[in-house]
Design a protein around this motif. Structure first.
Motif, mmCIF file in Angstrom:
data_model
loop_
_atom_site.group_PDB
_atom_site.id
_atom_site.type_symbol
_atom_site.label_atom_id
_atom_site.label_comp_id
_atom_site.label_asym_id
_atom_site.label_seq_id
_atom_site.Cartn_x
_atom_site.Cartn_y
_atom_site.Cartn_z
ATOM 1 N N LYS A 89 9.657 12.521 49.770
ATOM 2 C CA LYS A 89 9.669 12.110 48.367
ATOM 3 C C LYS A 89 11.121 11.934 47.942
ATOM 4 O O LYS A 89 11.960 12.774 48.259
ATOM 5 N N ILE A 90 11.389 10.866 47.232
ATOM 6 C CA ILE A 90 12.689 10.711 46.570
ATOM 7 C C ILE A 90 12.453 9.842 45.340
ATOM 8 O O ILE A 90 11.944 8.721 45.453
ATOM 9 N N TYR A 91 12.752 10.415 44.208
ATOM 10 C CA TYR A 91 12.534 9.724 42.950
ATOM 11 C C TYR A 91 13.710 9.959 42.023
ATOM 12 O O TYR A 91 14.207 11.079 41.914
ATOM 13 N N VAL A 92 14.136 8.884 41.369
ATOM 14 C CA VAL A 92 15.266 8.939 40.439
ATOM 15 C C VAL A 92 14.787 8.446 39.076
ATOM 16 O O VAL A 92 14.116 7.413 38.982
ATOM 17 N N ASP A 93 15.130 9.192 38.044
ATOM 18 C CA ASP A 93 14.810 8.821 36.672
ATOM 19 C C ASP A 93 15.268 7.377 36.441
ATOM 20 O O ASP A 93 16.401 7.018 36.788
ATOM 21 N N ARG A 131 11.812 -3.033 45.456
ATOM 22 C CA ARG A 131 13.045 -2.407 44.948
ATOM 23 C C ARG A 131 13.451 -1.225 45.832
ATOM 24 O O ARG A 131 14.613 -1.091 46.207
ATOM 25 N N ALA A 132 12.480 -0.386 46.193
ATOM 26 C CA ALA A 132 12.785 0.769 47.045
ATOM 27 C C ALA A 132 13.163 0.321 48.457
ATOM 28 O O ALA A 132 14.109 0.854 49.046
ATOM 29 N N ALA A 134 14.585 -2.402 49.398
ATOM 30 C CA ALA A 134 15.961 -2.924 49.355
ATOM 31 C C ALA A 134 16.965 -1.776 49.280
ATOM 32 O O ALA A 134 18.002 -1.809 49.959
ATOM 33 N N ALA A 135 16.671 -0.767 48.486
ATOM 34 C CA ALA A 135 17.584 0.390 48.388
ATOM 35 C C ALA A 135 17.680 1.114 49.727
ATOM 36 O O ALA A 135 18.783 1.474 50.163
ATOM 37 N N TYR A 136 16.558 1.325 50.389
ATOM 38 C CA TYR A 136 16.598 2.014 51.689
ATOM 39 C C TYR A 136 17.375 1.198 52.719
ATOM 40 O O TYR A 136 18.134 1.753 53.514
ATOM 41 N N ARG A 137 17.214 -0.113 52.700
ATOM 42 C CA ARG A 137 17.983 -0.968 53.624
ATOM 43 C C ARG A 137 19.486 -0.803 53.370
ATOM 44 O O ARG A 137 20.269 -0.742 54.316
ATOM 45 N N ARG A 138 19.877 -0.731 52.100
ATOM 46 C CA ARG A 138 21.299 -0.542 51.780
ATOM 47 C C ARG A 138 21.825 0.786 52.342
ATOM 48 O O ARG A 138 23.018 0.918 52.607
ATOM 49 N N HIS A 139 20.947 1.734 52.535
ATOM 50 C CA HIS A 139 21.344 3.042 53.072
ATOM 51 C C HIS A 139 21.116 3.143 54.573
ATOM 52 O O HIS A 139 21.171 4.245 55.138
ATOM 53 N N GLY A 140 20.876 2.016 55.228
ATOM 54 C CA GLY A 140 20.811 1.989 56.681
ATOM 55 C C GLY A 140 19.437 2.183 57.300
ATOM 56 O O GLY A 140 19.319 2.282 58.521
ATOM 57 N N PHE A 141 18.390 2.222 56.495
ATOM 58 C CA PHE A 141 17.036 2.342 57.034
ATOM 59 C C PHE A 141 16.539 0.975 57.481
ATOM 60 O O PHE A 141 16.853 -0.038 56.865
ATOM 61 N N VAL A 142 15.757 0.962 58.557
ATOM 62 C CA VAL A 142 15.123 -0.259 59.058
ATOM 63 C C VAL A 142 13.628 0.017 59.243
ATOM 64 O O VAL A 142 13.219 1.154 59.492
ATOM 65 N N VAL A 143 12.837 -1.032 59.123
ATOM 66 C CA VAL A 143 11.392 -0.880 59.310
ATOM 67 C C VAL A 143 11.108 -0.591 60.780
ATOM 68 O O VAL A 143 11.534 -1.329 61.663
ATOM 69 N N ARG A 144 10.389 0.485 61.013
ATOM 70 C CA ARG A 144 9.975 0.881 62.370
ATOM 71 C C ARG A 144 8.566 0.371 62.658
ATOM 72 O O ARG A 144 8.270 -0.071 63.761
#
Length: 170
Positions: A89-93, A131-132, A134-144
């Motif tokens: 879980k990761i959620y930002v106001d 939106r999420a 795109a944010a994860y991609r900016r942090h280096g995550f890739v679809v597995r």
């Protein structure tokens, strides 16, 4: 630059975490999943007793981010059977999105991973949550991989599993 602090969630913080989850979910998910599924998942994942129980379990970390004295976000991560760390879980106001709160929480989760000798972070994200993703991609995550998981109540989670390798030299 804003001052963001990240601390472990305590029993006293649980109700505020639940309240923030509801705010973020209703800001994010109505265009992606039904209101009935939102309510089902909030009840399933954000029951106070469940969170308090997880706070006591080894291999599960709950962290909260504050901007000044205001709760701005939270994350929950856990060890998997594959010895990866799952950012569950990761959620930002919405008022603090784009200000680095999510980045600070991801950095904290990466520290938990390194301390547990994990070299990979994974997460599941709804395939329609652009939106999420795109944010994860900016942090280096890739679809597995892509998965569709029955979560009960007649609902499924239609997700991408994303992964990020951690630099083991840190």
């Amino acid at each position: 630059m804003i001052d963001i602090s990240v601390l472990p969630v305590t029993d006293a913080d649980v109700e505020a975490i639940i309240d923030l989850a509801r705010v973020v979910w209703y800001d994010t998910y109505p265009a992606i999943i039904s209101r009935a599924q939102i309510e089902f998942m909030l009840a399933q994942r954000y029951a106070a007793a469940r969170i308090r129980g997880e706070l006591q379990q080894a291999g599960i970390w709950w962290d909260q981010a504050h901007v000044g004295t205001q709760l701005a976000g939270f994350a929950c991560s856990l060890l998997t059977a594959n010895h990866e760390l799952k950012l569950d879980k990761i959620y930002v106001d919405p008022q603090h999105q784009g200000a680095g709160v999510g980045a600070r929480l991801i950095a904290q989760v990466a520290e938990h991973a390194r301390a547990a000798a994990c070299t990979t972070l994974i997460l599941a994200v709804n395939k329609r949550n652009e939106r999420a993703i795109a944010a994860y991609r900016r942090h280096g995550f890739v679809v597995r991989e892509a998965v569709c998981v029955d979560i009960g109540g007649g609902f499924v989670m239609d997700d991408f599993i994303m992964a990020k390798s951690l630099d083991t030299s840190c």
